[in-house]
Enzyme design. Structure first.
Site, PDB file in Angstrom:
ATOM      1  N   LYS A  41      -8.639  31.265  45.202  1.00  0.00           N
ATOM      2  CA  LYS A  41      -8.211  32.340  44.300  1.00  0.00           C
ATOM      3  C   LYS A  41      -9.232  32.512  43.181  1.00  0.00           C
ATOM      4  O   LYS A  41      -9.661  33.613  42.869  1.00  0.00           O
ATOM      5  CB  LYS A  41      -6.826  32.004  43.744  1.00  0.00           C
ATOM      6  CG  LYS A  41      -6.247  33.086  42.875  1.00  0.00           C
ATOM      7  CD  LYS A  41      -4.839  32.723  42.452  1.00  0.00           C
ATOM      8  CE  LYS A  41      -4.350  33.709  41.399  1.00  0.00           C
ATOM      9  NZ  LYS A  41      -3.039  33.339  40.862  1.00  0.00           N
TER      10      LYS A  41
ATOM     11  N   GLU B 218     -13.938  21.433  44.864  1.00  0.00           N
ATOM     12  CA  GLU B 218     -13.865  21.019  46.272  1.00  0.00           C
ATOM     13  C   GLU B 218     -14.338  22.131  47.201  1.00  0.00           C
ATOM     14  O   GLU B 218     -15.124  21.917  48.131  1.00  0.00           O
ATOM     15  CB  GLU B 218     -12.413  20.664  46.640  1.00  0.00           C
ATOM     16  CG  GLU B 218     -11.866  19.403  45.999  1.00  0.00           C
ATOM     17  CD  GLU B 218     -11.167  19.660  44.675  1.00  0.00           C
ATOM     18  OE1 GLU B 218     -11.500  20.665  44.003  1.00  0.00           O
ATOM     19  OE2 GLU B 218     -10.307  18.838  44.303  1.00  0.00           O
TER      20      GLU B 218
ATOM     21  N   GLY C 227      -1.181  30.742  43.710  1.00  0.00           N
ATOM     22  CA  GLY C 227      -1.840  30.076  44.840  1.00  0.00           C
ATOM     23  C   GLY C 227      -0.851  29.521  45.850  1.00  0.00           C
ATOM     24  O   GLY C 227      -0.986  29.728  47.060  1.00  0.00           O
ATOM     25  N   ARG C 228       0.186  28.831  45.361  1.00  0.00           N
ATOM     26  CA  ARG C 228       1.126  28.183  46.289  1.00  0.00           C
ATOM     27  C   ARG C 228       2.122  29.166  46.881  1.00  0.00           C
ATOM     28  O   ARG C 228       2.992  28.774  47.655  1.00  0.00           O
ATOM     29  CB  ARG C 228       1.811  27.007  45.593  1.00  0.00           C
ATOM     30  CG  ARG C 228       2.471  27.355  44.282  1.00  0.00           C
ATOM     31  CD  ARG C 228       2.864  26.098  43.498  1.00  0.00           C
ATOM     32  NE  ARG C 228       3.379  26.432  42.161  1.00  0.00           N
ATOM     33  CZ  ARG C 228       2.625  26.592  41.091  1.00  0.00           C
ATOM     34  NH1 ARG C 228       1.321  26.486  41.172  1.00  0.00           N
ATOM     35  NH2 ARG C 228       3.168  26.883  39.923  1.00  0.00           N
TER      36      ARG C 228
ATOM     37  N   GLU D 122       4.455  21.335  42.016  1.00  0.00           N
ATOM     38  CA  GLU D 122       3.532  22.051  41.122  1.00  0.00           C
ATOM     39  C   GLU D 122       4.293  23.141  40.367  1.00  0.00           C
ATOM     40  O   GLU D 122       3.968  23.468  39.235  1.00  0.00           O
ATOM     41  CB  GLU D 122       2.351  22.645  41.906  1.00  0.00           C
ATOM     42  CG  GLU D 122       1.146  22.926  41.028  1.00  0.00           C
ATOM     43  CD  GLU D 122      -0.115  23.306  41.804  1.00  0.00           C
ATOM     44  OE1 GLU D 122      -0.172  24.426  42.320  1.00  0.00           O
ATOM     45  OE2 GLU D 122      -1.048  22.488  41.893  1.00  0.00           O
TER      46      GLU D 122
ATOM     47  N   HIS E 107      11.678   4.946  61.962  1.00  0.00           N
ATOM     48  CA  HIS E 107      11.147   3.620  62.279  1.00  0.00           C
ATOM     49  C   HIS E 107      10.200   3.129  61.198  1.00  0.00           C
ATOM     50  O   HIS E 107       9.467   2.170  61.402  1.00  0.00           O
ATOM     51  CB  HIS E 107      10.450   3.657  63.637  1.00  0.00           C
ATOM     52  CG  HIS E 107      11.384   4.023  64.751  1.00  0.00           C
ATOM     53  ND1 HIS E 107      12.146   3.105  65.433  1.00  0.00           N
ATOM     54  CD2 HIS E 107      11.734   5.235  65.261  1.00  0.00           C
ATOM     55  CE1 HIS E 107      12.894   3.725  66.338  1.00  0.00           C
ATOM     56  NE2 HIS E 107      12.675   5.025  66.246  1.00  0.00           N
TER      57      HIS E 107
ATOM     58  N   LYS F  22      -9.135  17.750  36.221  1.00  0.00           N
ATOM     59  CA  LYS F  22     -10.294  18.509  36.718  1.00  0.00           C
ATOM     60  C   LYS F  22     -11.409  18.500  35.679  1.00  0.00           C
ATOM     61  O   LYS F  22     -12.580  18.298  36.007  1.00  0.00           O
ATOM     62  CB  LYS F  22      -9.902  19.970  36.963  1.00  0.00           C
ATOM     63  CG  LYS F  22      -9.065  20.232  38.180  1.00  0.00           C
ATOM     64  CD  LYS F  22      -8.921  21.747  38.334  1.00  0.00           C
ATOM     65  CE  LYS F  22      -7.782  22.123  39.239  1.00  0.00           C
ATOM     66  NZ  LYS F  22      -7.507  23.552  39.259  1.00  0.00           N
TER      67      LYS F  22
HETATM   68  O1  F6P Z   1      -4.589  22.122  42.052  1.00  0.00           O
HETATM   69  C1  F6P Z   1      -4.450  23.199  41.238  1.00  0.00           C
HETATM   70  C2  F6P Z   1      -4.747  24.511  41.888  1.00  0.00           C
HETATM   71  O2  F6P Z   1      -5.055  25.386  40.856  1.00  0.00           O
HETATM   72  C3  F6P Z   1      -3.601  25.034  42.727  1.00  0.00           C
HETATM   73  O3  F6P Z   1      -2.617  25.628  42.002  1.00  0.00           O
HETATM   74  C4  F6P Z   1      -4.319  25.950  43.646  1.00  0.00           C
HETATM   75  O4  F6P Z   1      -3.528  26.299  44.739  1.00  0.00           O
HETATM   76  C5  F6P Z   1      -5.520  25.116  43.997  1.00  0.00           C
HETATM   77  O5  F6P Z   1      -5.845  24.467  42.789  1.00  0.00           O
HETATM   78  C6  F6P Z   1      -6.704  25.863  44.547  1.00  0.00           C
HETATM   79  O6  F6P Z   1      -7.149  26.840  43.668  1.00  0.00           O
HETATM   80  P1  F6P Z   1      -8.133  27.991  44.147  1.00  0.00           P
HETATM   81  O7  F6P Z   1      -7.414  28.804  45.184  1.00  0.00           O
HETATM   82  O8  F6P Z   1      -8.441  28.789  42.925  1.00  0.00           O
HETATM   83  O9  F6P Z   1      -9.344  27.343  44.728  1.00  0.00           O
END
Ligand code: F6P
Length: 505
Positions: A193, A199, A247-248, A333, A364, A473
């Site tokens: 987003k 990452e 995002g979620r 979240e 199990h 972060k």
């Molecule tokens: O972990 C926090 C967060 O901001 C989430 O809410 C989001 O889904 C994720 O990181 C990834 O964010 P982006 O889509 O901006 O890479």
């Protein structure tokens, strides 16, 4: 009556029921086995094994009324600023339907439909490209939803493109995912987003290098210009999303591109239609027959009236094995907050710890603790009535285990030997899908989304921000120079850890 007072009433109901066992509650009122269930399209949920009786359920429904949950849903669907801390709407419902006449919602629906058509064309292009594999790069909301749905609905032997997911910044994830793939037959979709997530930027760079350039790179972002510039991706291969989609809550948008690639565009649209059908129920059903509201009230009962600090979700369909991981982000979240919308402390506890796994494997491993441990963990059991594999006997065994676990946890079994005694009184909700289809999965996920929103309204918190993840972060970014040996850390423990790395690395 004030919400705080309503919560006190719930506690009074819990006190009244403290000496009443779940088994005796079920015996005294056998009709609740049927009456405490709600069906919405392909989704059936039975709350009869929750520890409230009709009077307590009345108090819960009164709480929903006093919190004006119906108005709250209307505000959500109309695109009002429900995300007050970021000054935004949360219009995920407009990605899958047009249940609102409000201008913001209608515009969002129109824009989302246009982008979906663009996505449809890209899916067709990729399906006809001769490529065999797609790598989806994203994390959190840009990964968990697509990963869940693509895995749940893929065919046993994929006839479409094979879709793989990389989320973790750990290079081992990229190495292992890419090793069996041929870069000449693979394309990658970078989903973020913000397009500022460490990452995804690092893994995106790995993919671009591995593919030998940006020609087969696609992107999805609310920051499309940045995405295109940073990775030199042609504008026609960049799909937008918007700040009014959290995002979620975004798998219904172009974030679902990998889903459409994995299962086909028609089935992606059926997923959206299933969610939209549930949306209509959440928006229009009376609060006391509203499945999302009942699910939310049950969560509040277990957390605030009974004080349970954990909640489990156990899936009795292997294809839903990723549901617990998806729900952990959606629920924790969204609801892991300690202050209300106005910044004042919440009146009581908010989200419990959510966790779970796939039955029967979990029986199990950790089910021992659920049956005889000192903590009571309310559960959602999720199963499917009809299977799609050819192994009928296995499916009956799966269902027998599903029903047996819920029964054993609720009713228990006394023995003179304390080691062999089961206390019972462990509540669960049974959720059954008629079968696992795009429609039923869409409805299930929408049910959880709306339950989460209803819980946030009951607790007076914002379900749509996530400032809690920011500090870590920032610190991680700040520590990169120290990891490269270009600076030192200020925290003494981190200093010691860096020294250890240097000595052993
Ligand atoms: O972990 C926090 C967060 O901001 C989430 O809410 C989001 O889904 C994720 O990181 C990834 O964010 P982006 O889509 O901006 O890479």
């Amino acid at each position: 009556m004030q919400a705080k007072h309503r919560f006190e009433q719930l506690k009074a109901q819990a006190d009244r029921l403290a000496a009443v066992t779940l088994a005796s509650m079920l015996q005294a009122d056998p009709a609740r086995a049927v009456d405490f269930s709600i069906r919405v399209g392909p989704l059936y949920a039975n709350f009869a094994r929750q520890g409230y009786d009709r009077e307590a359920l009345g108090a819960l429904n009164a709480l929903a009324e006093s919190a004006s949950l119906d108005t709250a849903f209307r505000r959500l669907f109309d695109g009002e600023t429900v995300n007050v801390t970021e000054g935004r709407a949360a219009l995920h419902t407009a990605l899958r339907g047009n249940l609102s006449q409000a201008v913001a919602a209608r515009e969002a629906f129109g824009t989302a439909s246009e982008v979906r058509q663009r996505m449809c064309r890209l899916v067709a292009e990729l399906e006809g490209s001769g490529l065999t594999d797609i790598v989806s790069v994203g994390i959190g909301g840009s990964d968990l939803g697509p990963r869940l749905v693509a895995d749940a609905l893929r065919e046993a032997l994929p006839s479409k493109l094979r879709v793989h997911f990389i989320s973790n910044v750990d290079g081992a994830a990229a190495q292992r995912t890419l090793a069996p793939l041929d870069p000449a037959k693979t394309a990658a979709v970078l989903i973020s987003k913000t397009f500022g997530t460490q990452e995804t930027l690092l893994n995106g760079t790995i993919l671009r290098d591995w593919l030998g350039g940006s020609e087969r790179l696609y992107a999805v972002s609310a920051n499309p210009g940045h995405a295109a510039a940073a990775f030199d991706i042609a504008a026609e291969r960049v799909l937008p999303m918007w700040d009014w989609v959290g995002g979620r809550y975004s798998l219904w948008s172009a974030v679902g591109f990998p889903i459409a690639l994995a299962i086909g565009f028609d089935r992606f649209e059926a997923l959206l239609a299933g969610a939209a059908e549930f949306d209509a129920h959440a928006l229009n059903a009376p609060l006391d027959r509203n499945l999302a509201v009942r699910h939310a009230l049950t969560a509040v009962w277990n957390r605030n009236a009974l004080g349970h600090a954990a909640q489990g979700v156990m899936t009795y369909d292997q294809r839903l094995a990723l549901l617990p991981a998806y729900l952990q982000q959606l629920v924790m979240e969204s609801l892991g907050k300690s202050v209300k919308l106005d910044g004042s402390p919440v009146d009581g506890d908010t989200v419990p710890v959510w966790w779970g796994g796939a039955g029967t494997d979990v029986q199990h491993s950790f089910f021992q603790a659920l049956h005889q441990g000192t903590q009571i963990v309310p559960l959602d059991f999720v199963g499917t009535v009809r299977n799609d594999d050819p192994f009928a006997e296995n499916h009956l065994a799966l269902l027998s285990n599903l029903f047996a676990q819920s029964e054993a946890l609720a009713n228990g079994k006394r023995s003179d030997d304390p080691h062999r005694s089961y206390a019972g009184g462990r509540p669960s909700t049974m959720i059954l899908l008629d079968s696992l289809t795009p429609q039923s999965l869409g409805a299930l996920i929408a049910m959880y989304e709306h339950s989460v929103y209803a819980q946030s309204v009951l607790w007076g918190i914002n379900a749509f921000d996530q400032f809690g993840v920011e500090l870590g972060k920032q610190l991680a970014n700040g520590l990169m120079p120290a990891l490269k040996g270009e600076s030192d850390a200020s925290d003494p423990v981190t200093k010691a850890l860096l020294a250890e790395l240097k000595a052993r690395g």
